[in-house]
Motif scaffolding. Sequence first.
Motif, PDB file in Angstrom:
ATOM      1  N   ALA A  90      47.082  44.048  37.760  1.00  0.00           N
ATOM      2  CA  ALA A  90      47.622  45.186  38.511  1.00  0.00           C
ATOM      3  C   ALA A  90      46.980  45.282  39.890  1.00  0.00           C
ATOM      4  CB  ALA A  90      47.413  46.476  37.741  1.00  0.00           C
ATOM      5  N   GLY A  91      45.688  44.986  39.969  1.00  0.00           N
ATOM      6  CA  GLY A  91      44.992  45.017  41.253  1.00  0.00           C
ATOM      7  C   GLY A  91      45.527  43.967  42.210  1.00  0.00           C
ATOM      8  N   LEU A  92      45.810  42.783  41.692  1.00  0.00           N
ATOM      9  CA  LEU A  92      46.374  41.732  42.526  1.00  0.00           C
ATOM     10  C   LEU A  92      47.767  42.119  43.015  1.00  0.00           C
ATOM     11  CD1 LEU A  92      46.021  38.017  42.350  1.00  0.00           C
ATOM     12  CD2 LEU A  92      48.328  38.895  42.399  1.00  0.00           C
ATOM     13  N   LEU A  93      48.539  42.757  42.152  1.00  0.00           N
ATOM     14  CA  LEU A  93      49.899  43.149  42.514  1.00  0.00           C
ATOM     15  C   LEU A  93      49.915  44.258  43.564  1.00  0.00           C
ATOM     16  CD1 LEU A  93      51.645  42.867  39.037  1.00  0.00           C
ATOM     17  CD2 LEU A  93      51.794  41.285  40.972  1.00  0.00           C
ATOM     18  N   HIS A  94      48.764  44.852  43.832  1.00  0.00           N
ATOM     19  CA  HIS A  94      48.645  45.788  44.951  1.00  0.00           C
ATOM     20  C   HIS A  94      48.773  45.032  46.281  1.00  0.00           C
ATOM     21  CE1 HIS A  94      47.071  48.979  47.517  1.00  0.00           C
ATOM     22  NE2 HIS A  94      46.195  48.112  47.973  1.00  0.00           N
ATOM     23  N   TYR A  95      48.293  43.798  46.310  1.00  0.00           N
ATOM     24  CA  TYR A  95      48.322  42.990  47.528  1.00  0.00           C
ATOM     25  C   TYR A  95      49.611  42.178  47.660  1.00  0.00           C
ATOM     26  CZ  TYR A  95      43.387  44.096  47.889  1.00  0.00           C
ATOM     27  OH  TYR A  95      42.197  44.763  48.008  1.00  0.00           O
ATOM     28  N   ARG A 110      52.633  26.479  36.213  1.00  0.00           N
ATOM     29  CA  ARG A 110      51.447  26.524  35.344  1.00  0.00           C
ATOM     30  C   ARG A 110      50.329  27.393  35.902  1.00  0.00           C
ATOM     31  NH1 ARG A 110      52.202  20.321  34.464  1.00  0.00           N
ATOM     32  NH2 ARG A 110      51.588  20.467  36.616  1.00  0.00           N
ATOM     33  N   THR A 111      50.630  28.158  36.928  1.00  0.00           N
ATOM     34  CA  THR A 111      49.659  29.102  37.484  1.00  0.00           C
ATOM     35  C   THR A 111      50.190  30.509  37.256  1.00  0.00           C
ATOM     36  OG1 THR A 111      48.954  27.537  39.192  1.00  0.00           O
ATOM     37  CG2 THR A 111      48.478  29.862  39.572  1.00  0.00           C
ATOM     38  N   SER A 112      49.370  31.320  36.627  1.00  0.00           N
ATOM     39  CA  SER A 112      49.796  32.699  36.368  1.00  0.00           C
ATOM     40  C   SER A 112      49.141  33.645  37.367  1.00  0.00           C
ATOM     41  CB  SER A 112      49.404  33.109  34.943  1.00  0.00           C
ATOM     42  OG  SER A 112      47.995  33.216  34.840  1.00  0.00           O
ATOM     43  N   VAL A 113      49.791  34.768  37.575  1.00  0.00           N
ATOM     44  CA  VAL A 113      49.227  35.817  38.426  1.00  0.00           C
ATOM     45  C   VAL A 113      47.905  36.279  37.817  1.00  0.00           C
ATOM     46  CG1 VAL A 113      49.584  38.172  39.257  1.00  0.00           C
ATOM     47  CG2 VAL A 113      51.456  36.526  39.348  1.00  0.00           C
ATOM     48  N   ARG A 114      47.854  36.349  36.511  1.00  0.00           N
ATOM     49  CA  ARG A 114      46.619  36.760  35.816  1.00  0.00           C
ATOM     50  C   ARG A 114      45.465  35.814  36.158  1.00  0.00           C
ATOM     51  NH1 ARG A 114      48.063  37.833  30.265  1.00  0.00           N
ATOM     52  NH2 ARG A 114      48.502  39.847  31.156  1.00  0.00           N
ATOM     53  N   GLU A 115      45.756  34.509  36.208  1.00  0.00           N
ATOM     54  CA  GLU A 115      44.726  33.525  36.516  1.00  0.00           C
ATOM     55  C   GLU A 115      44.219  33.700  37.954  1.00  0.00           C
ATOM     56  OE1 GLU A 115      44.258  28.673  36.026  1.00  0.00           O
ATOM     57  OE2 GLU A 115      46.250  29.588  35.943  1.00  0.00           O
ATOM     58  N   VAL A 116      45.133  33.924  38.894  1.00  0.00           N
ATOM     59  CA  VAL A 116      44.738  34.162  40.289  1.00  0.00           C
ATOM     60  C   VAL A 116      43.896  35.437  40.364  1.00  0.00           C
ATOM     61  CG1 VAL A 116      45.546  34.607  42.640  1.00  0.00           C
ATOM     62  CG2 VAL A 116      46.791  32.977  41.191  1.00  0.00           C
ATOM     63  N   ALA A 117      44.325  36.476  39.666  1.00  0.00           N
ATOM     64  CA  ALA A 117      43.587  37.746  39.656  1.00  0.00           C
ATOM     65  C   ALA A 117      42.175  37.549  39.113  1.00  0.00           C
ATOM     66  CB  ALA A 117      44.348  38.782  38.827  1.00  0.00           C
ATOM     67  N   ARG A 118      42.072  36.838  37.998  1.00  0.00           N
ATOM     68  CA  ARG A 118      40.760  36.611  37.376  1.00  0.00           C
ATOM     69  C   ARG A 118      39.823  35.869  38.334  1.00  0.00           C
ATOM     70  NH1 ARG A 118      42.292  34.029  33.013  1.00  0.00           N
ATOM     71  NH2 ARG A 118      41.825  31.975  33.819  1.00  0.00           N
ATOM     72  N   LEU A 119      40.364  34.850  39.033  1.00  0.00           N
ATOM     73  CA  LEU A 119      39.551  34.060  39.952  1.00  0.00           C
ATOM     74  C   LEU A 119      39.040  34.893  41.131  1.00  0.00           C
ATOM     75  CD1 LEU A 119      38.534  31.140  40.353  1.00  0.00           C
ATOM     76  CD2 LEU A 119      40.586  30.711  41.688  1.00  0.00           C
ATOM     77  N   THR A 120      39.746  35.961  41.462  1.00  0.00           N
ATOM     78  CA  THR A 120      39.349  36.806  42.601  1.00  0.00           C
ATOM     79  C   THR A 120      38.686  38.107  42.162  1.00  0.00           C
ATOM     80  OG1 THR A 120      41.589  37.733  42.699  1.00  0.00           O
ATOM     81  CG2 THR A 120      41.110  35.852  44.130  1.00  0.00           C
ATOM     82  N   ILE A 132      42.445  36.100  47.904  1.00  0.00           N
ATOM     83  CA  ILE A 132      43.539  35.875  46.953  1.00  0.00           C
ATOM     84  C   ILE A 132      44.357  34.658  47.382  1.00  0.00           C
ATOM     85  CG2 ILE A 132      45.711  36.804  46.052  1.00  0.00           C
ATOM     86  CD1 ILE A 132      44.349  39.628  46.338  1.00  0.00           C
ATOM     87  N   LEU A 133      44.694  34.584  48.659  1.00  0.00           N
ATOM     88  CA  LEU A 133      45.486  33.452  49.156  1.00  0.00           C
ATOM     89  C   LEU A 133      44.743  32.132  48.979  1.00  0.00           C
ATOM     90  CD1 LEU A 133      47.070  35.001  52.359  1.00  0.00           C
ATOM     91  CD2 LEU A 133      48.273  34.266  50.285  1.00  0.00           C
ATOM     92  N   ASP A 134      43.448  32.129  49.263  1.00  0.00           N
ATOM     93  CA  ASP A 134      42.665  30.906  49.079  1.00  0.00           C
ATOM     94  C   ASP A 134      42.650  30.483  47.611  1.00  0.00           C
ATOM     95  OD1 ASP A 134      42.027  30.682  51.771  1.00  0.00           O
ATOM     96  OD2 ASP A 134      40.085  31.699  51.566  1.00  0.00           O
ATOM     97  N   ALA A 135      42.444  31.443  46.710  1.00  0.00           N
ATOM     98  CA  ALA A 135      42.417  31.140  45.279  1.00  0.00           C
ATOM     99  C   ALA A 135      43.784  30.655  44.803  1.00  0.00           C
ATOM    100  CB  ALA A 135      41.980  32.373  44.488  1.00  0.00           C
ATOM    101  N   ALA A 136      44.839  31.329  45.240  1.00  0.00           N
ATOM    102  CA  ALA A 136      46.190  30.933  44.822  1.00  0.00           C
ATOM    103  C   ALA A 136      46.535  29.557  45.350  1.00  0.00           C
ATOM    104  CB  ALA A 136      47.211  31.965  45.293  1.00  0.00           C
ATOM    105  N   LEU A 137      46.166  29.266  46.586  1.00  0.00           N
ATOM    106  CA  LEU A 137      46.418  27.941  47.152  1.00  0.00           C
ATOM    107  C   LEU A 137      45.727  26.868  46.328  1.00  0.00           C
ATOM    108  CD1 LEU A 137      47.536  26.096  49.384  1.00  0.00           C
ATOM    109  CD2 LEU A 137      45.543  26.683  50.756  1.00  0.00           C
ATOM    110  N   GLU A 138      44.485  27.124  45.964  1.00  0.00           N
ATOM    111  CA  GLU A 138      43.738  26.164  45.141  1.00  0.00           C
ATOM    112  C   GLU A 138      44.410  25.969  43.783  1.00  0.00           C
ATOM    113  OE1 GLU A 138      39.619  26.111  42.637  1.00  0.00           O
ATOM    114  OE2 GLU A 138      39.565  27.061  44.613  1.00  0.00           O
ATOM    115  N   LEU A 139      44.755  27.070  43.125  1.00  0.00           N
ATOM    116  CA  LEU A 139      45.364  26.978  41.793  1.00  0.00           C
ATOM    117  C   LEU A 139      46.756  26.359  41.832  1.00  0.00           C
ATOM    118  CD1 LEU A 139      44.225  30.399  40.307  1.00  0.00           C
ATOM    119  CD2 LEU A 139      43.470  28.117  39.575  1.00  0.00           C
ATOM    120  N   PHE A 140      47.589  26.764  42.792  1.00  0.00           N
ATOM    121  CA  PHE A 140      48.930  26.197  42.903  1.00  0.00           C
ATOM    122  C   PHE A 140      48.856  24.702  43.188  1.00  0.00           C
ATOM    123  CE2 PHE A 140      50.867  30.487  44.323  1.00  0.00           C
ATOM    124  CZ  PHE A 140      51.267  30.783  43.028  1.00  0.00           C
TER     125      PHE A 140
END
Length: 195
Positions: free
Chosen positions: A47-52, A32-42, A17-25
């Motif tokens: 809701a699953g991402l918000l667990h972490y 312009r980066t949504s939590v949904r987009e980070v979740a989809r990439l991983t 998740i951190l690697d994907a978010a770093l890339e997207l951010f």
Amino acid sequence: MAERRQYAKGLAKREEILDAALELFSRNGYDRTSVREVARLTGLSQAGLLHYFTTKEELFTEVLRRRDVRNEQVYDVNRGDPVTAGGLVSIVRHNAEEPGLVRLYVSMSAEATDAESPARGFFEERYRKLRTDLANDVRQKQDAGELAADLDPDAIAALLIAAADGLQVQWLLEPEGHDMGERLEQLWSALRRVH
């Protein structure tokens, strides 16, 4: 044993998740980066991402920590050593390759001045450590006769950080007109000549 595997699996997913978010951010910026987009990439639901990571701000703060660790791995010969002025120049040079992350860092550091900002603690700690490391580097250079003895190490450290941050803002506004790494190097060279 199964609990240990679950824990390791959870840590691995967190790292993903951190690697994907770093890339997207870094590519798109914070807004312009949504939590949904980070979740989809991983491969997770939102809701699953918000667990972490319970909020986007918490995820962002951890991404900033990850960025610092990555810079440390790339630019510090002895990992974990204090940041030196030369290391700061190298990091600023490298930042020109990551405009999205620079934009993210600049905007979030400004937002962190709000007492309620979730990133405030991260930035307070980061600046405090960076000032301490740089002031110690200045003291060592003074002891070695490379810098004037009458310079205030704490003031020089704060000024180097201010110059680095300010140069990043100028570079974001006019990337073609500013080589921020070169300008910071010129400042550091000028300081070393004044002794």
